[in-house]
Design a protein around this motif. Structure first.
Motif, PDB file in Angstrom:
ATOM      1  N   PHE A   1     -21.185  -4.465  -1.950  1.00  0.00           N
ATOM      2  CA  PHE A   1     -19.978  -3.960  -1.677  1.00  0.00           C
ATOM      3  C   PHE A   1     -18.223  -5.037  -0.944  1.00  0.00           C
ATOM      4  O   PHE A   1     -17.584  -4.931  -1.861  1.00  0.00           O
TER       5      PHE A   1
ATOM      6  N   LEU B   1      -7.019  -6.932 -10.686  1.00  0.00           N
ATOM      7  CA  LEU B   1      -7.607  -6.947 -11.382  1.00  0.00           C
ATOM      8  C   LEU B   1      -6.367  -5.542 -12.126  1.00  0.00           C
ATOM      9  O   LEU B   1      -6.145  -5.078 -13.428  1.00  0.00           O
ATOM     10  N   PHE B   2      -6.956  -4.534 -11.238  1.00  0.00           N
ATOM     11  CA  PHE B   2      -5.636  -2.809 -11.177  1.00  0.00           C
ATOM     12  C   PHE B   2      -5.158  -3.412 -10.125  1.00  0.00           C
ATOM     13  O   PHE B   2      -5.544  -3.066  -9.379  1.00  0.00           O
ATOM     14  N   ALA B   3      -3.884  -3.170 -10.893  1.00  0.00           N
ATOM     15  CA  ALA B   3      -2.725  -3.399  -9.426  1.00  0.00           C
ATOM     16  C   ALA B   3      -1.939  -2.156  -8.977  1.00  0.00           C
ATOM     17  O   ALA B   3      -2.112  -1.297  -9.290  1.00  0.00           O
ATOM     18  N   VAL B   4      -1.186  -2.148  -7.974  1.00  0.00           N
ATOM     19  CA  VAL B   4      -1.006  -0.604  -7.557  1.00  0.00           C
ATOM     20  C   VAL B   4       0.619  -1.290  -7.226  1.00  0.00           C
ATOM     21  O   VAL B   4       1.234  -2.539  -7.075  1.00  0.00           O
ATOM     22  N   SER B   5       1.475  -0.405  -7.805  1.00  0.00           N
ATOM     23  CA  SER B   5       2.785  -0.262  -7.642  1.00  0.00           C
ATOM     24  C   SER B   5       3.470   0.751  -7.440  1.00  0.00           C
ATOM     25  O   SER B   5       3.079   1.503  -6.509  1.00  0.00           O
ATOM     26  N   GLU B   6       5.312   0.539  -6.601  1.00  0.00           N
ATOM     27  CA  GLU B   6       5.738   1.528  -6.016  1.00  0.00           C
ATOM     28  C   GLU B   6       5.153   2.604  -6.829  1.00  0.00           C
ATOM     29  O   GLU B   6       5.637   3.589  -5.170  1.00  0.00           O
TER      30      GLU B   6
ATOM     31  N   ARG C   1      -8.402 -10.845  -7.268  1.00  0.00           N
ATOM     32  CA  ARG C   1      -8.164 -10.955  -8.369  1.00  0.00           C
ATOM     33  C   ARG C   1      -6.837  -9.856  -9.329  1.00  0.00           C
ATOM     34  O   ARG C   1      -6.773 -10.481 -10.199  1.00  0.00           O
TER      35      ARG C   1
ATOM     36  N   PHE D   1     -12.238  -8.501  -6.011  1.00  0.00           N
ATOM     37  CA  PHE D   1     -11.537  -7.602  -7.024  1.00  0.00           C
ATOM     38  C   PHE D   1     -10.210  -7.630  -6.865  1.00  0.00           C
ATOM     39  O   PHE D   1      -8.243  -7.089  -6.975  1.00  0.00           O
ATOM     40  N   GLY D   2      -9.615  -7.190  -5.427  1.00  0.00           N
ATOM     41  CA  GLY D   2      -8.631  -7.329  -4.675  1.00  0.00           C
ATOM     42  C   GLY D   2      -7.836  -8.460  -4.600  1.00  0.00           C
ATOM     43  O   GLY D   2      -6.591  -8.330  -4.658  1.00  0.00           O
TER      44      GLY D   2
ATOM     45  N   CYS E   1     -14.925  -5.700  -3.373  1.00  0.00           N
ATOM     46  CA  CYS E   1     -13.554  -5.592  -3.031  1.00  0.00           C
ATOM     47  C   CYS E   1     -12.688  -6.766  -3.176  1.00  0.00           C
ATOM     48  O   CYS E   1     -11.753  -6.332  -3.090  1.00  0.00           O
TER      49      CYS E   1
END
Lengths: 207, 421
Positions: free
Chosen positions: A187, A199-204, A197, A194-195, A191
């Motif tokens: 796990f 894979l799913f970005a975090v935007s403002e 890479r 994926f963090g 995490c």
């Protein structure tokens, strides 16, 4: 110089990965104390109020009252014997005492469970075919086609001592939470992976 | 009627219909729990509620200082003359519906933010799913895992007071998120609230919501106040280290938030005083808060706590796995994760001394933390699906998360069937 720096970063990354794998392996295979073990017998037919399980250990080889586990027969016609974690690798013999009355028992299944997981579900025909000694058992019959073991007991002190092979098999099922620890590591690695890479970005603008 | 208006009406109808179904389910659960002598409903209704008479009101309050559910039952029973059992069921329905409609509203706001104006029906379905969701139960894994207590869930349907607190928890979550947004940026327009004008109004709302949650049951505040405190302290220390002059302003924000928590903390202190010092704790004479061995209490119910966590939180943990940075960097994710971790720590190390150790009363804060993780994970998944599912791999992972969500919902359905016999 640039190439060297690049390769040194590469080497550092490999070393970090190797270090991570070593730590994980150490964490997974470290001999932490084992989990307790449950032996559960499920019946189609049984009457009486309780069954008992006696055990012998490598330091005490007699079946006696201070090494006895009592289990009341539950409503769903099952008994649950709880073997403490401290008994792991120390059990040498197991004796199941049936209710003291004449009856025909029908054993549906024998489940060995540890660490919240059923480690092994024995076919009762196999389980009760390896018997080292029995007392006041009038008859037994293994109905392979239905996976049921029928045991006819007498009223006075009916019991069965399990064979060595079965006992040593049961010993193996004291869990040491290895899979659980592996799952924790996977796990966190997941995490991390994926963090990194992204894979799913975090935007403002994200909520 | 134009198409948009039709969709809006349909959305309202779906939300209301699902609300009615949800209320009926709660009614059935309460009615089937009440006759069972060991059930929480039975204890609260037949043992503690009779203490709330004129002569023994103080005794009643001392025994159960979280009185909101009891007050509503008393109101329905004594003033509206509804039979006692039905009053209990109606009271639970009211709080369950409050929580359900709040989740609908939150999800609808998220959909609106994503540009989907006509999303009420979808919000209703997801809110309904989230309301019934339970831990993944596999009977074959270990027949001895107690279905209720080994796997904890954000919806403990068997407990009236914890279900009562859920709505207020969500309200506090929304308020804190929007207040933080406004504190950071003065031109911020809230996600859940309009955030027009100053923050004073919202601080009051937060103080009231937090206070209500403590009156309902202090378990949420036990987890939430430390979580908000830890995060704000962290932000303040970061601001000091940055040396850009924002630290003193942020300290003021910290103080304002602390002031919001004062009524709740004061009432919580009073509750603890009556519960443990005045020995009100269900009349138990020697109950006290103790520090336990790690997970000592939880181990009474589960032989493999990691497995129990995994089965109870499979969906949120999968969303954390997919998008860990969100739960480390964004306010909502961080708040939910910190809340859950603090709840987990409380569950791990706090307990009540014998004979009340097995009551596991410090596992409730973790369940409140679970609720935050569930709601935030669901909102995040909705956002990810609509904004970032641009490749086959991503779509596959998002579908995997939905699959887990619906497995939880299915387990919730089977749990309700089991509960109602």
């Amino acid at each position: 110089m640039k190439a060297w720096l690049k390769s040194s970063a590469h080497i550092r990354r490999i070393l970090a990965a190797v270090f991570g794998i070593c730590i994980t392996a150490l964490f997974v295979f470290w001999p932490f104390s084992p989990a307790p073990l449950h032996i559960r017998l499920h019946f189609d037919e049984i009457t009486g109020d309780r069954c008992e399980l006696y055990y012998t250990t490598d330091t005490a080889d007699e079946y006696s009252g201070d090494r006895c586990i009592v289990s009341q027969i539950a409503e769903g016609k099952s008994v649950d014997f709880y073997l403490d974690a401290s008994l792991a690798e120390h059990i040498r013999g197991l004796r199941i005492d049936w209710p003291h009355q004449e009856q025909l028992l029908c054993v549906k299944s024998v489940a060995i469970s540890s660490a919240g997981v059923v480690q092994k579900e024995f076919n009762p025909c196999t389980f009760f075919s390896d018997i080292a000694f029995q007392n006041n058992i009038a008859a037994q019959s293994m109905v392979q086609i239905r996976n049921r073991a029928y045991i006819r007991t007498n009223a006075e002190d009916p019991y069965m001592i399990l064979g060595e092979t079965t006992v040593s098999q049961i010993q193996k099922y004291f869990s040491r939470y290895r899979l659980t620890r592996l799952a924790i590591c996977l796990f966190f690695f997941g995490c991390f992976f994926f963090g990194r890479r992204k894979l799913f970005a975090v935007s403002e603008e994200d909520i | 009627m134009n198409k948009d208006a039709k969709l809006t009406h349909r959305g309202h109808a779906v939300v209301i219909l699902l609300g009615v179904i949800w209320a009926y389910i709660i009614y059935a659960v309460v009615m089937s729990e009440l006759p069972q002598i060991m059930s929480d409903y039975n204890g609260h209704l037949y043992v503690y509620l009779p203490l709330f008479s004129r002569e023994t009101l103080l005794e009643g309050w001392k025994a159960v200082p979280y009185v909101m559910w009891h007050c509503v039952v008393l109101f329905l029973n004594r003033l509206l003359h509804i039979p006692l059992e039905t009053s209990a069921a109606y009271s639970s329905c009211i709080f369950a519906l409050f929580s359900y409609f709040l989740i609908c509203w939150m999800l609808h706001k998220v959909f609106q933010r994503l540009g989907e104006e006509e999303s009420l029906a979808k919000a209703g379905f997801f809110a309904f799913g989230l309301s019934i969701t339970q831990g993944i139960y596999c009977y074959w894994l270990d027949t001895n895992i107690n279905r209720i207590q080994g796997l904890f869930s954000p919806n403990p349907l068997y407990n009236p007071t914890q279900m009562c607190v859920n709505g207020f928890s969500l309200l506090c979550l929304c308020l804190v998120y929007d207040i933080w947004g406004k504190q950071k940026n003065d031109s911020y327009h809230g996600v859940f609230f309009k955030m027009e004008g100053g923050l004073k109004k919202y601080y009051i709302y937060l103080a009231v919501a937090l206070f209500c949650s403590v009156v309902a049951k202090p378990t949420f505040a036990e987890m939430f106040i430390p979580a908000v405190g830890v995060l704000m302290l962290w932000n303040w220390i970061s601001a000091i280290r940055k040396k850009n002059g924002t630290a003193s302003l942020y300290f003021k924000h910290c103080l304002h938030m602390f002031f919001c928590a004062i009524p709740a903390l004061a009432y919580m202190f009073l509750q603890f005083f009556s519960y443990f010092i005045l020995q009100g704790s269900y009349g138990s004479e020697e109950a006290n808060v103790i520090i336990t061995d790690c997970m000592q209490v939880w181990r009474m119910f589960s032989e493999n706590i990691i497995l129990s966590i995994g089965l109870g939180m499979a969906f949120p943990l999968f969303v954390v796995l997919l998008n860990p940075t969100y739960f480390l960097k964004k306010d909502l994710g961080r708040l939910a994760l910190t809340g859950y971790i603090i709840g987990l720590l409380e569950a791990a190390f706090l307990g009540e001394s014998e004979p009340k150790l097995a009551h596991a009363d410090f596992i409730w804060p973790m369940m409140s933390g679970m609720l935050l993780m569930w709601v935030v994970s669901l909102m995040r998944l909705i956002v990810l699906e609509r904004t970032q599912a641009d490749s086959g791999k991503k779509k596959f992972l998002i579908d995997g998360a939905w699959f887990l969500f619906f497995v939880h919902v299915l387990c919730g359905y089977s749990y309700i069937r089991w509960l109602t016999g």
